[in-house]
Design an enzyme around this catalytic site. Structure first.
Site, PDB file in Angstrom:
ATOM      1  N   GLU A  39     -11.306 -21.365 -23.599  1.00  0.00           N
ATOM      2  CA  GLU A  39      -9.879 -21.316 -23.264  1.00  0.00           C
ATOM      3  C   GLU A  39      -9.321 -22.701 -23.002  1.00  0.00           C
ATOM      4  O   GLU A  39      -9.600 -23.303 -21.969  1.00  0.00           O
ATOM      5  CB  GLU A  39      -9.629 -20.425 -22.027  1.00  0.00           C
ATOM      6  CG  GLU A  39      -9.909 -18.963 -22.288  1.00  0.00           C
ATOM      7  CD  GLU A  39      -9.455 -18.045 -21.154  1.00  0.00           C
ATOM      8  OE1 GLU A  39      -8.621 -18.474 -20.329  1.00  0.00           O
ATOM      9  OE2 GLU A  39      -9.941 -16.902 -21.099  1.00  0.00           O
ATOM     10  N   GLU A  79     -15.183 -15.112 -17.112  1.00  0.00           N
ATOM     11  CA  GLU A  79     -14.856 -15.918 -15.922  1.00  0.00           C
ATOM     12  C   GLU A  79     -15.432 -15.293 -14.640  1.00  0.00           C
ATOM     13  O   GLU A  79     -14.705 -15.094 -13.680  1.00  0.00           O
ATOM     14  CB  GLU A  79     -13.340 -16.082 -15.788  1.00  0.00           C
ATOM     15  CG  GLU A  79     -12.727 -16.886 -16.898  1.00  0.00           C
ATOM     16  CD  GLU A  79     -11.246 -17.212 -16.667  1.00  0.00           C
ATOM     17  OE1 GLU A  79     -10.617 -16.574 -15.811  1.00  0.00           O
ATOM     18  OE2 GLU A  79     -10.735 -18.127 -17.341  1.00  0.00           O
TER      19      GLU A  79
END
Ligand code: NAG
Ligand code: NAG
Ligand code: NAG
Ligand code: NAG
Ligand code: NAG
Ligand code: NAG
Ligand code: NAG
Ligand code: NAG
Ligand code: NAG
Ligand code: NAG
Length: 837
Positions: free
Chosen positions: A251, A181
């Site tokens: 995710e 991320e």
């Protein structure tokens, strides 16, 4: 129909023979290619240090039973590299053992090495010592950071290679991740160094030569051959940065984490299933639930700050390892339906047909007879009847129907067929250990050790003004004492007029207890959205010298954000108001510091170090007394259910069993003035604040104590209480599925199997009672069903006949099984609540 049967048979054999044979992993624009075969992957995040080795086989097995193909985990750098070059791969950190258990279960593994992970884990997984290596800036083009990152990643890769765990070596690992991320949200903080760093990270990873692809999530410019992937509540619209890369969802959040003081997040099963079905409808290839089992932030491993010790995440398997119904069961049925479409999905390109303003079909049909279709309705309010291939289908709002043969609806994401469960925490008093009972002691014997409020032993240092808390403790402890003293003159007016001066404190975080002359004056703390706080409390001062001792605490180091490792904590201002001089500012006074507590320093929670202090024995331990260590020797709770320690009557502190760190406890209540939902409407886009519960309730009452930490007797429970509680009210609680529910509507048009109420008790238990059963139009939720105007009075006896005494039972919801002529024209349902024991 016949065709469908052949098709099922075909799928059965593919399922039977495609279990994870090893091989090189490559990819194309459609999917991963494992050993030459295109595959769709359903993956489940289970973080190995958030449970214990004793739980791993059971968790992995439950994921497999739930229809999952792969287990995903981050690698937790700061759990492994305790100081530069000193490694730990023991116990909860036995990564090789974990990956091998996944392999033994016949599943794939996705290893997100990072080594930055965020993950609501302290310091985002990066070792604290690295912050103090001169010149280091995390996650950017910083030589020391890159040096240590590469060194650790290489170590992990080599460890996996040595154990032959990459698929290319015959092992289970089919994908690996570098960084985490970074691009989308955080790169912007780091200027020019950011791009150089992310490109370097990708190249460094690829050069490791692992024979399986690398991914980077939230990294739109991930260079070939690294695959950029999506993290979100929905990823159906995600497009990777090259048509040669498959669409991967690293995710999908089936819930959310919780912070101390905040409400309980929930995501409805219908919406998770909807998001997953949409993803595969729209060409998705790998989908990972983050988390599938969230587990526990044992000890002081949680980040945030303020992330709770529980990392339950409202995941399909709960913190304690029990399947969460109906979520787990609903997703299992979804996975089965997706697997039945896999062959068609991988064989042909979809044709998208509009079936209405917000309704569409994606049809995977290459004309050879293998055909699968997904019909979706993304309208967030309106149910629709749509016509597909001349057949009419009912599509509830915000749902996807899966037709593995392009004709029959095997699964609709909004129709929950799985049972729900009633889960209880059944209290059991702490029992003195059998060994001590033999000596004639029937009551619990407590040992007490009191900490000094302020400096113990030799002070660490004195200086004018404040130091940063994290820079000083370096996370070796949560606690830092800031102490000073003031002289109060005899002539102070407040001594005569009976008023109290006010202590005013400002802190960057995270929490504080203020003591004056050894007495607790009050506490203050920040929260998950703002770690800073102000303290304002009247205090008791006497004429002469007054000792001011402020216990500053961290509640988990920050885990993400631009330059997060530089975020400070601790006091920034201390003033006293209401003296003759007005307000005096002590901020630049001489402050004396002590890092940590005496008991902590002596590690008296460790069984072999217990007698480094003089414990005082008593059968009546002091209540509401701050800064107190308690020790008690107990037997394990009976049975074999998972165990939580009920700390509702305690204040705040740390707790250990047999030297194992259970974690921070703090039953702090959430505000009752915030908004909570009674029932969550699954329809419409989900966001973390959508379905919160727990207003006015303790954030976390129970603390998971893994069964494998107990010995048959003589278990040493050690508690450090900061501000005061009643230890005699501490109990163990056993987590039990005590009841099951199901509410299923009849569907005269349904293709076999007919809608069925299916109940299954936990292992070794059976249905002992049918508390409620109604075929008709019952209403309500699990635990509080009620009859409607339409009700077959024989419902209970019909259900009892089929189910009583059985571990599992099934009843088709058809008139044939109940009263044939019941309320004509009313569409009927069967609701059942049963008890297991
Ligand atoms: C993977 O590829 C390498 C190099 O092309 C080859 O040597 C190896 O045998 C392959 N492994 C498997 C399991 O097919
Ligand atoms: C649907 O029905 C029309 C005529 O009513 C027919 O021409 C067409 O072939 C049918 N389509 C399918 C897919 O069965
Ligand atoms: C956190 O604290 C801030 C004040 O510092 C407050 O405005 C906010 O409402 C708090 N948030 C929660 C979730 O309690
Ligand atoms: C955080 O809380 C502090 C103290 O309560 C307050 O002064 C500050 O403005 C808050 N910051 C934000 C961003 O809300
Ligand atoms: C922590 O210490 C470093 C130097 O070791 C310093 O650069 C940094 O500003 C300090 N952080 C805070 C919040 O005081
Ligand atoms: C008592 O004296 C203090 C200090 O001068 C003053 O601040 C306070 O207002 C007084 N309180 C009363 C009740 O007179
Ligand atoms: C109060 O003010 C006087 C005069 O300025 C000063 O001498 C004294 O130290 C002050 N007392 C405190 C407690 O700051
Ligand atoms: C439903 O969808 C409409 C139109 O897209 C949108 O304006 C509305 O906010 C959505 N409502 C919910 C509850 O998601
Ligand atoms: C559960 O059943 C197994 C056999 O199926 C038996 O060995 C075991 O003792 C039982 N456990 C309990 C707690 O009843
Ligand atoms: C209920 O069960 C009884 C006994 O089996 C049977 O005689 C009766 O007809 C049933 N009633 C209904 C409404 O089905």
């Amino acid at each position: 129909m016949k065709l469908f049967f052949h098709f099922l048979l075909f799928c059965f054999f593919t399922l039977l023979f495609n279990t994870c044979s090893a091989g090189n992993v490559t990819y194309d624009g459609r999917s991963l290619i494992i050993d030459g075969q295109h595959k769709l992957i359903i993956s489940a995040a289970i973080h190995y240090p958030r449970s214990v080795p004793g739980m791993w086989p059971g968790l992995i097995q439950k994921a497999k039973e739930g229809g999952v193909d792969a287990i995903e985990s981050y690698v937790f750098w700061n759990g492994h590299e305790l100081s530069p070059g000193k490694y730990n791969f023991e116990g909860r950190y036995d990564l090789v053992k974990f990956v091998k258990l996944v392999q033994q279960a016949g599943m794939y593994m996705i290893l997100r090495i990072g080594p930055f992970v965020a993950a609501e884990w302290h310091y985002g997984g990066v070792p604290v010592w690295l912050h103090y290596v001169p010149g280091t800036v995390f996650r950017t083009d910083s030589e020391p950071f890159k040096y240590h990152m590469q060194k650790f990643m290489t170590l992990i890769v080599n460890l996996m290679k040595k154990e032959k765990l990459f698929a290319s070596q015959g092992g289970p690992i089919i994908l690996a991740q570098v960084e985490n991320e970074y691009g989308t949200y955080y790169e912007k903080f780091y200027g020019e160094g950011a791009k150089r760093y992310s490109q370097w990270a990708a190249k460094m990873a690829v050069s490791q030569n692992i024979g399986v692809p690398w991914v980077m999530c939230w990294q739109e410019d991930a260079p070939d051959p690294v695959i950029d992937t999506c993290n979100s509540f929905y990823c159906d619209q995600f497009i990777p940065n090259s048509p040669k890369k498959p669409k991967i969802w690293t995710e999908n959040w089936p819930g959310w984490f919780k912070t101390f003081g905040a409400r309980d997040p929930h995501r409805p099963a219908e919406d998770i299933a909807f998001s997953v079905a949409r993803f595969f409808q729209k060409g998705g290839s790998v989908q990972n639930y983050y988390m599938y089992h969230g587990g526990t932030n044992f000890g002081r491993t949680s980040g945030g700050p303020f992330v709770t010790t529980s990392y339950d995440y409202d995941a399909p398997i709960d913190e304690y390892g029990l399947p969460r119904f109906p979520k787990w069961g609903h997703l299992k049925e979804l996975h089965r339906a997706i697997k039945l479409t896999e062959h068609a999905l991988l064989k042909s390109k979809p044709t998208t047909l509009s079936l209405g303003p917000s309704q569409e079909a994606d049809v995977y049909d290459d004309g050879s007879g293998v055909c699968a279709a997904f019909l979706s309705n993304v309208d967030n309010k309106t149910d629709m009847n749509v016509v597909f291939r001349n057949v009419s289908y009912h599509l509830p709002a915000w749902s996807v129907s899966i037709l593995p043969d392009c004709k029959n609806v095997l699964f609709n994401t909004a129709k929950v067929g799985s049972q729900a469960s009633v889960v209880k925490m059944v209290p059991e008093k702490l029992q003195p250990s059998v060994a001590s009972q033999c000596k004639g002691l029937k009551t619990l014997k407590w040992d007490i050790f009191e900490e000094n409020a302020g400096i113990w032993g030799v002070a660490d240092f004195t200086r004018n003004g404040f130091v940063d808390h994290i820079n000083t403790t370096k996370h070796a402890t949560d606690y830092l004492w800031y102490t000073t003293s003031i002289i109060v003159g005899e002539n102070e007016e407040f001594l005569k007029n009976g008023s109290h001066p006010v202590l005013l404190i400002e802190s960057k975080g995270h929490a504080l207890h203020a003591f004056v002359n050894q007495e607790l004056q009050g506490s203050a703390f920040g929260n998950g959205s703002n770690a800073s706080f102000k303290f304002e409390n009247p205090i008791s001062l006497k004429a002469g010298k007054n000792e001011i001792a402020l216990l500053s605490m961290t509640m988990g180091l920050p885990s993400a954000g631009g330059f997060y490792e530089w975020a400070g904590a601790g006091l920034t201002s201390v003033k006293i108001q209401g003296l003759n001089n007005g307000t005096i500012d002590l901020s630049m006074s001489s402050w004396t510091y002590k890092i940590g507590l005496k008991g902590e320093h002596l590690r008296i929670h460790k069984p072999d170090r217990l007698n480094r202090v003089n414990w005082v024995s008593t059968s009546e331990p002091p209540k509401n007394q701050p800064l107190t260590w308690y020790k008690v020797v107990v037997d394990p709770p009976s049975g074999d259910e998972p165990v939580g320690l009920d700390m509702i009557h305690m204040g705040k502190g740390l707790v250990w069993l047999n030297g194992e760190e259970i974690g921070r406890y703090w039953p702090v209540k959430t505000s009752k003035h915030q908004e909570c939902v009674q029932e969550c409407d699954y329809r419409g886009k989900f966001f973390q604040e959508k379905c919160l519960t727990g207003c006015g309730e303790p954030t976390q009452r129970w603390y998971h104590v893994p069964r494998s930490w107990f010995k048959p007797s003589g278990n040493i429970l050690v508690i450090f209480e900061e501000k005061g509680g009643d230890p005699t009210k501490i109990t163990f609680s056993k987590r039990k599925i005590s009841g099951l529910c199901s509410l299923i509507a009849e569907d005269p048009m349904a293709y076999k199997p007919k809608p069925t109420v299916h109940l299954k008790c936990p292992k070794n238990t059976s249905i002992s009672n049918v508390k409620f059963a109604s075929f008709g139009n019952p209403t309500g939720r699990c635990g509080s069903y009620s009859k409607g105007h339409c009700h077959d009075p024989n419902s209970t006896s019909v259900v009892k006949k089929v189910c009583l005494g059985k571990n599992e039972c099934a009843i088709e919801v058809t008139e044939e099984n109940f009263d044939k002529g019941l309320c004509p024209g009313t569409s009927k349902k069967l609701a059942v609540e049963a008890a297991c024991s």
